[in-house]
Design a protein around this motif. Sequence first.
Motif, PDB file in Angstrom:
ATOM      1  N   ASN A  89      38.372  73.273  56.666  1.00 43.70           N
ATOM      2  CA  ASN A  89      38.349  71.915  57.202  1.00 43.70           C
ATOM      3  C   ASN A  89      38.442  70.956  56.025  1.00 43.70           C
ATOM      4  OD1 ASN A  89      37.747  69.411  58.261  1.00 43.70           O
ATOM      5  ND2 ASN A  89      35.934  70.103  59.375  1.00 43.70           N
ATOM      6  N   GLU A  90      39.474  70.154  56.002  1.00 45.57           N
ATOM      7  CA  GLU A  90      39.699  69.231  54.887  1.00 45.57           C
ATOM      8  C   GLU A  90      38.509  68.304  54.644  1.00 45.57           C
ATOM      9  OE1 GLU A  90      42.792  65.729  54.272  1.00 45.57           O
ATOM     10  OE2 GLU A  90      43.745  67.704  54.373  1.00 45.57           O
ATOM     11  N   ARG A  91      37.808  67.949  55.717  1.00 50.21           N
ATOM     12  CA  ARG A  91      36.654  67.046  55.586  1.00 50.21           C
ATOM     13  C   ARG A  91      35.344  67.788  55.370  1.00 50.21           C
ATOM     14  NH1 ARG A  91      37.414  63.742  60.801  1.00 50.21           N
ATOM     15  NH2 ARG A  91      38.660  65.538  61.343  1.00 50.21           N
ATOM     16  N   GLY A  92      35.376  69.108  55.377  1.00 45.59           N
ATOM     17  CA  GLY A  92      34.159  69.886  55.181  1.00 45.59           C
ATOM     18  C   GLY A  92      33.739  69.910  53.717  1.00 45.59           C
ATOM     19  N   ALA A  93      32.518  70.365  53.498  1.00 51.48           N
ATOM     20  CA  ALA A  93      32.001  70.481  52.133  1.00 51.48           C
ATOM     21  C   ALA A  93      32.855  71.488  51.362  1.00 51.48           C
ATOM     22  CB  ALA A  93      30.551  70.937  52.162  1.00 51.48           C
ATOM     23  N   LYS A  94      33.108  71.181  50.097  1.00 52.43           N
ATOM     24  CA  LYS A  94      33.908  72.079  49.255  1.00 52.43           C
ATOM     25  C   LYS A  94      33.062  73.283  48.864  1.00 52.43           C
ATOM     26  CE  LYS A  94      37.389  69.030  47.873  1.00 52.43           C
ATOM     27  NZ  LYS A  94      38.387  69.171  48.876  1.00 52.43           N
ATOM     28  N   VAL A  95      33.644  74.459  49.051  1.00 56.79           N
ATOM     29  CA  VAL A  95      32.987  75.699  48.646  1.00 56.79           C
ATOM     30  C   VAL A  95      33.997  76.583  47.933  1.00 56.79           C
ATOM     31  CG1 VAL A  95      31.208  75.738  50.453  1.00 56.79           C
ATOM     32  CG2 VAL A  95      33.399  76.825  50.875  1.00 56.79           C
ATOM     33  N   ALA A  96      33.472  77.442  47.093  1.00 54.60           N
ATOM     34  CA  ALA A  96      34.302  78.438  46.409  1.00 54.60           C
ATOM     35  C   ALA A  96      33.762  79.815  46.746  1.00 54.60           C
ATOM     36  CB  ALA A  96      34.283  78.211  44.900  1.00 54.60           C
ATOM     37  N   LEU A  97      34.665  80.735  47.005  1.00 47.46           N
ATOM     38  CA  LEU A  97      34.293  82.116  47.287  1.00 47.46           C
ATOM     39  C   LEU A  97      34.760  82.992  46.135  1.00 47.46           C
ATOM     40  CD1 LEU A  97      35.337  82.370  51.058  1.00 47.46           C
ATOM     41  CD2 LEU A  97      33.096  81.802  50.097  1.00 47.46           C
ATOM     42  N   PHE A  98      33.855  83.840  45.682  1.00 47.92           N
ATOM     43  CA  PHE A  98      34.126  84.759  44.576  1.00 47.92           C
ATOM     44  C   PHE A  98      34.002  86.175  45.110  1.00 47.92           C
ATOM     45  CE2 PHE A  98      32.250  80.859  43.090  1.00 47.92           C
ATOM     46  CZ  PHE A  98      33.136  80.448  42.115  1.00 47.92           C
ATOM     47  N   GLY A  99      35.046  86.960  44.974  1.00 49.79           N
ATOM     48  CA  GLY A  99      35.033  88.312  45.516  1.00 49.79           C
ATOM     49  C   GLY A  99      35.004  89.371  44.442  1.00 49.79           C
ATOM     50  N   GLU A 100      34.396  90.467  44.807  1.00 48.00           N
ATOM     51  CA  GLU A 100      34.344  91.626  43.917  1.00 48.00           C
ATOM     52  C   GLU A 100      34.583  92.874  44.751  1.00 48.00           C
ATOM     53  OE1 GLU A 100      31.248  93.819  40.846  1.00 48.00           O
ATOM     54  OE2 GLU A 100      30.665  91.964  41.820  1.00 48.00           O
ATOM     55  N   VAL A 101      35.586  93.646  44.386  1.00 48.96           N
ATOM     56  CA  VAL A 101      35.834  94.903  45.068  1.00 48.96           C
ATOM     57  C   VAL A 101      34.851  95.914  44.490  1.00 48.96           C
ATOM     58  CG1 VAL A 101      37.535  96.676  45.638  1.00 48.96           C
ATOM     59  CG2 VAL A 101      38.270  94.296  45.352  1.00 48.96           C
ATOM     60  N   LYS A 102      33.887  96.306  45.301  1.00 53.67           N
ATOM     61  CA  LYS A 102      32.839  97.218  44.842  1.00 53.67           C
ATOM     62  C   LYS A 102      33.290  98.670  44.885  1.00 53.67           C
ATOM     63  CE  LYS A 102      29.114  95.506  44.092  1.00 53.67           C
ATOM     64  NZ  LYS A 102      28.659  95.186  42.759  1.00 53.67           N
ATOM     65  N   MET A 103      34.174  98.976  45.862  1.00 55.33           N
ATOM     66  CA  MET A 103      34.652 100.354  45.995  1.00 55.33           C
ATOM     67  C   MET A 103      36.050 100.341  46.597  1.00 55.33           C
ATOM     68  SD  MET A 103      33.062 103.447  48.165  1.00 55.33           S
ATOM     69  CE  MET A 103      33.975 104.924  48.416  1.00 55.33           C
ATOM     70  N   LEU A 104      36.887 101.172  46.045  1.00 53.68           N
ATOM     71  CA  LEU A 104      38.240 101.361  46.563  1.00 53.68           C
ATOM     72  C   LEU A 104      38.576 102.829  46.346  1.00 53.68           C
ATOM     73  CD1 LEU A 104      40.513  99.648  47.795  1.00 53.68           C
ATOM     74  CD2 LEU A 104      41.378  99.289  45.497  1.00 53.68           C
ATOM     75  N   ALA A 105      38.827 103.537  47.437  1.00 51.14           N
ATOM     76  CA  ALA A 105      39.113 104.965  47.325  1.00 51.14           C
ATOM     77  C   ALA A 105      39.985 105.392  48.505  1.00 51.14           C
ATOM     78  CB  ALA A 105      37.815 105.770  47.326  1.00 51.14           C
ATOM     79  N   PHE A 106      40.718 106.472  48.317  1.00 50.71           N
ATOM     80  CA  PHE A 106      41.533 107.023  49.390  1.00 50.71           C
ATOM     81  C   PHE A 106      41.646 108.519  49.219  1.00 50.71           C
ATOM     82  CE2 PHE A 106      44.595 106.291  46.010  1.00 50.71           C
ATOM     83  CZ  PHE A 106      45.354 107.447  46.026  1.00 50.71           C
ATOM     84  N   THR A 107      42.037 109.158  50.307  1.00 47.99           N
ATOM     85  CA  THR A 107      42.437 110.550  50.249  1.00 47.99           C
ATOM     86  C   THR A 107      43.729 110.668  51.041  1.00 47.99           C
ATOM     87  OG1 THR A 107      41.838 112.854  50.679  1.00 47.99           O
ATOM     88  CG2 THR A 107      41.019 111.229  52.233  1.00 47.99           C
ATOM     89  N   SER A 108      44.622 111.504  50.571  1.00 46.41           N
ATOM     90  CA  SER A 108      45.906 111.653  51.257  1.00 46.41           C
ATOM     91  C   SER A 108      45.915 112.848  52.190  1.00 46.41           C
ATOM     92  CB  SER A 108      47.039 111.785  50.244  1.00 46.41           C
ATOM     93  OG  SER A 108      46.844 112.928  49.441  1.00 46.41           O
ATOM     94  N   THR A 109      44.907 113.649  52.119  1.00 44.66           N
ATOM     95  CA  THR A 109      44.793 114.803  53.004  1.00 44.66           C
ATOM     96  C   THR A 109      43.343 115.239  53.041  1.00 44.66           C
ATOM     97  OG1 THR A 109      45.605 117.009  53.544  1.00 44.66           O
ATOM     98  CG2 THR A 109      45.266 116.539  51.224  1.00 44.66           C
ATOM     99  N   GLY A 110      42.971 115.848  54.095  1.00 45.62           N
ATOM    100  CA  GLY A 110      41.614 116.360  54.203  1.00 45.62           C
ATOM    101  C   GLY A 110      41.629 117.686  54.920  1.00 45.62           C
ATOM    102  N   ALA A 111      40.816 118.605  54.445  1.00 44.00           N
ATOM    103  CA  ALA A 111      40.763 119.917  55.077  1.00 44.00           C
ATOM    104  C   ALA A 111      40.133 119.815  56.465  1.00 44.00           C
ATOM    105  CB  ALA A 111      39.976 120.881  54.196  1.00 44.00           C
ATOM    106  N   PHE A 112      39.148 118.915  56.618  1.00 43.64           N
ATOM    107  CA  PHE A 112      38.425 118.827  57.884  1.00 43.64           C
ATOM    108  C   PHE A 112      38.508 117.448  58.529  1.00 43.64           C
ATOM    109  CE2 PHE A 112      36.306 121.993  55.200  1.00 43.64           C
ATOM    110  CZ  PHE A 112      36.534 123.116  55.981  1.00 43.64           C
ATOM    111  N   SER A 113      39.291 116.547  57.956  1.00 46.81           N
ATOM    112  CA  SER A 113      39.396 115.206  58.525  1.00 46.81           C
ATOM    113  C   SER A 113      40.757 114.602  58.192  1.00 46.81           C
ATOM    114  CB  SER A 113      38.290 114.297  57.967  1.00 46.81           C
ATOM    115  OG  SER A 113      38.510 114.061  56.593  1.00 46.81           O
TER     116      SER A 113
END
Length: 180
Positions: A89-113
């Motif tokens: 909202n242009e008239r709303g209070a100015k805020v800043a958001l700071f992000g941190e990726v805490k975890m990022l992982a993948f698997t391309s295959t799974g024996a049981f999932s």
Amino acid sequence: MIRLVALCLVVAVLSACSSSPSRRFNVDRQSIEKPIVIENITIAPFKAPPFFDDNCRAAGKIAPPDRATFESYIQSALAEEIRRSGLANERGAKVALFGEVKMLAFTSTGAFSDPWWMVRVKVTSSNGKEFDIGEKYDFKTSSFGAYKACQEVADAYVPAVKRMVAKMVGAPDFLPLLVQ
């Protein structure tokens, strides 16, 4: 003959090391290493995860779309979701958001999932409030071959991030980050 076989083996191994970028998904080029401003909300560049192995089998590294970094892709997806939701909202209070990726992982295959992506993010507001969210995104691969399966992993990053960001912005705990 032995040299020819050895040469063919080396060529086959080296040709398997290619990057698998995911398909396009509205990444704003300005977001790479720069803040994104949406009316009264500034989204600062996200910090990279402490550890992330982007190698996928013998096919090489995977990459998000449009040569973005994994964390800048999340930053752009958050900006897009805030735009779509009408929270800025242009008239709303100015805020800043700071992000941190805490975890990022993948698997391309799974024996049981099924294969999956795991994404966990912490967002801190300039007003001092914080919000943590994580998402495990299961998907299917149609191939046991490394290149095809790794392309599907790269492609699955887009909906994994989209779902996590939609849950984040839709959560009641997210709104306090946007007020002073």
